[in-house]
Write an enzyme that holds these catalytic residues in place. Sequence first.
Site, PDB file in Angstrom:
ATOM      1  N   LYS A  22       0.831  -1.223   0.000  1.00  0.00           N
ATOM      2  CA  LYS A  22       0.000   0.000   0.000  1.00  0.00           C
ATOM      3  C   LYS A  22       0.856   1.260   0.000  1.00  0.00           C
ATOM      4  O   LYS A  22       0.656   2.154  -0.822  1.00  0.00           O
ATOM      5  CB  LYS A  22      -0.901  -0.012   1.233  1.00  0.00           C
ATOM      6  CG  LYS A  22      -1.464   1.348   1.631  1.00  0.00           C
ATOM      7  CD  LYS A  22      -2.201   1.260   2.949  1.00  0.00           C
ATOM      8  CE  LYS A  22      -2.536   2.592   3.557  1.00  0.00           C
ATOM      9  NZ  LYS A  22      -1.454   3.270   4.257  1.00  0.00           N
ATOM     10  N   ASN A  23       1.806   1.333   0.915  1.00  0.00           N
ATOM     11  CA  ASN A  23       2.520   2.600   1.064  1.00  0.00           C
ATOM     12  C   ASN A  23       3.536   2.858  -0.050  1.00  0.00           C
ATOM     13  O   ASN A  23       4.006   3.984  -0.208  1.00  0.00           O
ATOM     14  CB  ASN A  23       3.147   2.713   2.455  1.00  0.00           C
ATOM     15  CG  ASN A  23       2.077   2.948   3.515  1.00  0.00           C
ATOM     16  OD1 ASN A  23       0.951   3.324   3.189  1.00  0.00           O
ATOM     17  ND2 ASN A  23       2.413   2.707   4.772  1.00  0.00           N
ATOM     18  N   CYS A 117      -5.278   8.584   8.495  1.00  0.00           N
ATOM     19  CA  CYS A 117      -5.662   8.053   9.808  1.00  0.00           C
ATOM     20  C   CYS A 117      -5.381   9.069  10.907  1.00  0.00           C
ATOM     21  O   CYS A 117      -4.387   9.791  10.863  1.00  0.00           O
ATOM     22  CB  CYS A 117      -4.852   6.791  10.115  1.00  0.00           C
ATOM     23  SG  CYS A 117      -5.417   5.345   9.232  1.00  0.00           S
ATOM     24  N   ARG A 122       0.051  15.220  12.355  1.00  0.00           N
ATOM     25  CA  ARG A 122       0.715  14.737  11.139  1.00  0.00           C
ATOM     26  C   ARG A 122       1.200  15.930  10.317  1.00  0.00           C
ATOM     27  O   ARG A 122       0.662  16.230   9.249  1.00  0.00           O
ATOM     28  CB  ARG A 122      -0.224  13.811  10.355  1.00  0.00           C
ATOM     29  CG  ARG A 122      -0.647  12.610  11.194  1.00  0.00           C
ATOM     30  CD  ARG A 122      -1.290  11.525  10.396  1.00  0.00           C
ATOM     31  NE  ARG A 122      -0.344  10.772   9.603  1.00  0.00           N
ATOM     32  CZ  ARG A 122      -0.673   9.717   8.862  1.00  0.00           C
ATOM     33  NH1 ARG A 122      -1.912   9.307   8.824  1.00  0.00           N
ATOM     34  NH2 ARG A 122       0.235   9.073   8.158  1.00  0.00           N
ATOM     35  N   PRO A 123       2.235  16.638  10.820  1.00  0.00           N
ATOM     36  CA  PRO A 123       2.717  17.823  10.117  1.00  0.00           C
ATOM     37  C   PRO A 123       3.360  17.457   8.777  1.00  0.00           C
ATOM     38  O   PRO A 123       3.797  16.318   8.581  1.00  0.00           O
ATOM     39  CB  PRO A 123       3.774  18.399  11.068  1.00  0.00           C
ATOM     40  CG  PRO A 123       4.223  17.249  11.890  1.00  0.00           C
ATOM     41  CD  PRO A 123       3.062  16.298  11.989  1.00  0.00           C
ATOM     42  N   GLN A 126       8.347  19.251   6.840  1.00  0.00           N
ATOM     43  CA  GLN A 126       9.585  18.822   6.173  1.00  0.00           C
ATOM     44  C   GLN A 126       9.407  18.751   4.657  1.00  0.00           C
ATOM     45  O   GLN A 126      10.336  19.026   3.900  1.00  0.00           O
ATOM     46  CB  GLN A 126      10.059  17.465   6.714  1.00  0.00           C
ATOM     47  CG  GLN A 126      10.408  17.495   8.194  1.00  0.00           C
ATOM     48  CD  GLN A 126      11.456  18.552   8.519  1.00  0.00           C
ATOM     49  OE1 GLN A 126      12.553  18.562   7.957  1.00  0.00           O
ATOM     50  NE2 GLN A 126      11.112  19.470   9.400  1.00  0.00           N
ATOM     51  N   ASP A 306       3.537   0.626  12.178  1.00  0.00           N
ATOM     52  CA  ASP A 306       2.309   0.086  11.574  1.00  0.00           C
ATOM     53  C   ASP A 306       1.985  -1.339  12.048  1.00  0.00           C
ATOM     54  O   ASP A 306       0.894  -1.849  11.768  1.00  0.00           O
ATOM     55  CB  ASP A 306       2.411   0.115  10.038  1.00  0.00           C
ATOM     56  CG  ASP A 306       2.523   1.536   9.504  1.00  0.00           C
ATOM     57  OD1 ASP A 306       2.207   2.481  10.263  1.00  0.00           O
ATOM     58  OD2 ASP A 306       2.938   1.709   8.348  1.00  0.00           O
ATOM     59  N   ILE A 328       6.873   7.010  17.070  1.00  0.00           N
ATOM     60  CA  ILE A 328       6.601   7.723  15.804  1.00  0.00           C
ATOM     61  C   ILE A 328       5.325   8.586  15.926  1.00  0.00           C
ATOM     62  O   ILE A 328       5.350   9.774  15.630  1.00  0.00           O
ATOM     63  CB  ILE A 328       6.448   6.741  14.615  1.00  0.00           C
ATOM     64  CG1 ILE A 328       7.587   5.711  14.581  1.00  0.00           C
ATOM     65  CG2 ILE A 328       6.319   7.505  13.284  1.00  0.00           C
ATOM     66  CD1 ILE A 328       8.944   6.228  14.173  1.00  0.00           C
ATOM     67  N   ARG A 398      -9.377   0.586   3.630  1.00  0.00           N
ATOM     68  CA  ARG A 398      -8.412   1.532   3.043  1.00  0.00           C
ATOM     69  C   ARG A 398      -7.084   0.848   2.745  1.00  0.00           C
ATOM     70  O   ARG A 398      -6.371   1.255   1.826  1.00  0.00           O
ATOM     71  CB  ARG A 398      -8.144   2.688   4.020  1.00  0.00           C
ATOM     72  CG  ARG A 398      -9.227   3.734   4.062  1.00  0.00           C
ATOM     73  CD  ARG A 398      -8.752   4.943   4.826  1.00  0.00           C
ATOM     74  NE  ARG A 398      -7.422   5.294   4.381  1.00  0.00           N
ATOM     75  CZ  ARG A 398      -6.490   5.857   5.154  1.00  0.00           C
ATOM     76  NH1 ARG A 398      -6.751   6.149   6.395  1.00  0.00           N
ATOM     77  NH2 ARG A 398      -5.300   6.147   4.672  1.00  0.00           N
TER      78      ARG A 398
END
Length: 419
Positions: A22-23, A117, A122-123, A126, A306, A328, A398
């Site tokens: 997925k990622n 999610c 979740r900035p 960067q 994850d 994380i 998802r």
Amino acid sequence: MEKLLIKGGKPLKGRVAVSGAKNATVALIPAALLANDTCVLENLPQIRDVSVLKEIVEKMGAKVQMNERGTMEIVSSGLCNSHISNGKVKELRASYYLLGALLARFGEVSMAYPGGCDIGLRPIDQHIKGFKALGAEVEIEHGIISLKAKKLAGAHIFLDVVSVGATINLMIAATMAEGTTVLENVAKEPHVVDVANFLNSMGAEVKGAGTDVIKIRGVERMHGSTYMAIPDQIEAGTYMIAAAAIPGGDVVIESVIPKHLDSIAAKLIEMGVEVQFNGDSVRVRNHRRPKSVDIKTLPYPGFPTDLQQPITPLLAQAEGTSMITESIWEGRFRHVDELKRMGADIKVEGRVAVIEGIESLSGARVSATDLRAGAALVIAGLMAKGETEVCNLFHIDRGYENLEGKLASLGAEIKRINY
Ligand code: EPU
């Protein structure tokens, strides 16, 4: 509305094949837009994040077709829109890769802030810092991010935090910048390497992916390519955990890259589970109640955040006290309250969860609060005495292809019903 009904207690047995990652996939699709050409991506998972991304890029003028075997053809010569008005970008985190891809291809892009999610702050500072260093002007107004650059130019960028998203996004953005870009303190996850390999197959010159430093020599243009996504190491890890969850389990997980599974294999072995790699498959067997362990999530090759949620139910039934430190995402313990409904004895203090192993979880009505929380609750349901109902399945859909079908093929008593 749909929910999963699970009757717990049956050990899993048999063979299951892992889908494409997925990622990786959610970055490969935007990366394909760099070429004014056709790309064919193979081994993509049939999951909601992929179908949403497909809809978004179709709306932008690309022609996209996906068959039932997970092969997607993306014709992006007709891509005409660098203003992404589609509200769907909020449905997934990875829509931020469209920023890097369209900035590189058109020199401008605007899009709503990405969603994803709810697992803590979740900035994307960067990503923004990197786009600016490459020469883009950045404006953020009314929730819309706009990037503009006459010509991107290579730069030396040191990331303040190790970020998978920023690493991939900047790698994509720098492919056609003038000169060389050096990215330091980057993420080393397998999907970073996968995206770099795809970019190189399209004509890019990316070196060093999988190490701390990535160098990208900008090229004039990119061309179409055919590329196969790597297998999903988080899905593989989820089935390894599920196989170990009930004593008597014996499952062969196929189509894996063993190296990607080192940290989860080591942790399961520490818990007393048998793990044997053989070529591109891994056999997981468990005969007894697992032993307690401590886990700290870290960027790759450390234990992946994850899999922190999916492994929690095993610790909840382990012999002794376990501790999880989530380094994380500060908000990634929302599955704990649901596990407590099933009898788990877990205390959360900031980023640490202390888990006292109990004899047995008991079935209850629970709700998936995010993708990996959903996987955790399904595994808990497989382990629990009695019946468990898991609702809010859209989170699971998802990111896991046919989770209940694959588990049922291993003998789990699990079915999806409408209510
Ligand atoms: N961070 C910043 N600034 C940034 C970017 C990140 O401070 O600009 C921080 C985050 O707050 C976090 C850490 O850096 O504390 C790592 O974030 P990262 O950017 O690596 O995460 P991401 O790219 O948003 C991806 C996966 C996540 C996975 C993380 C970590 C995708 C689409 N998502 O997120 O996957 O947890 O990397 O490995 O690739 C999931 O699949 O369930 C999932 C949440």
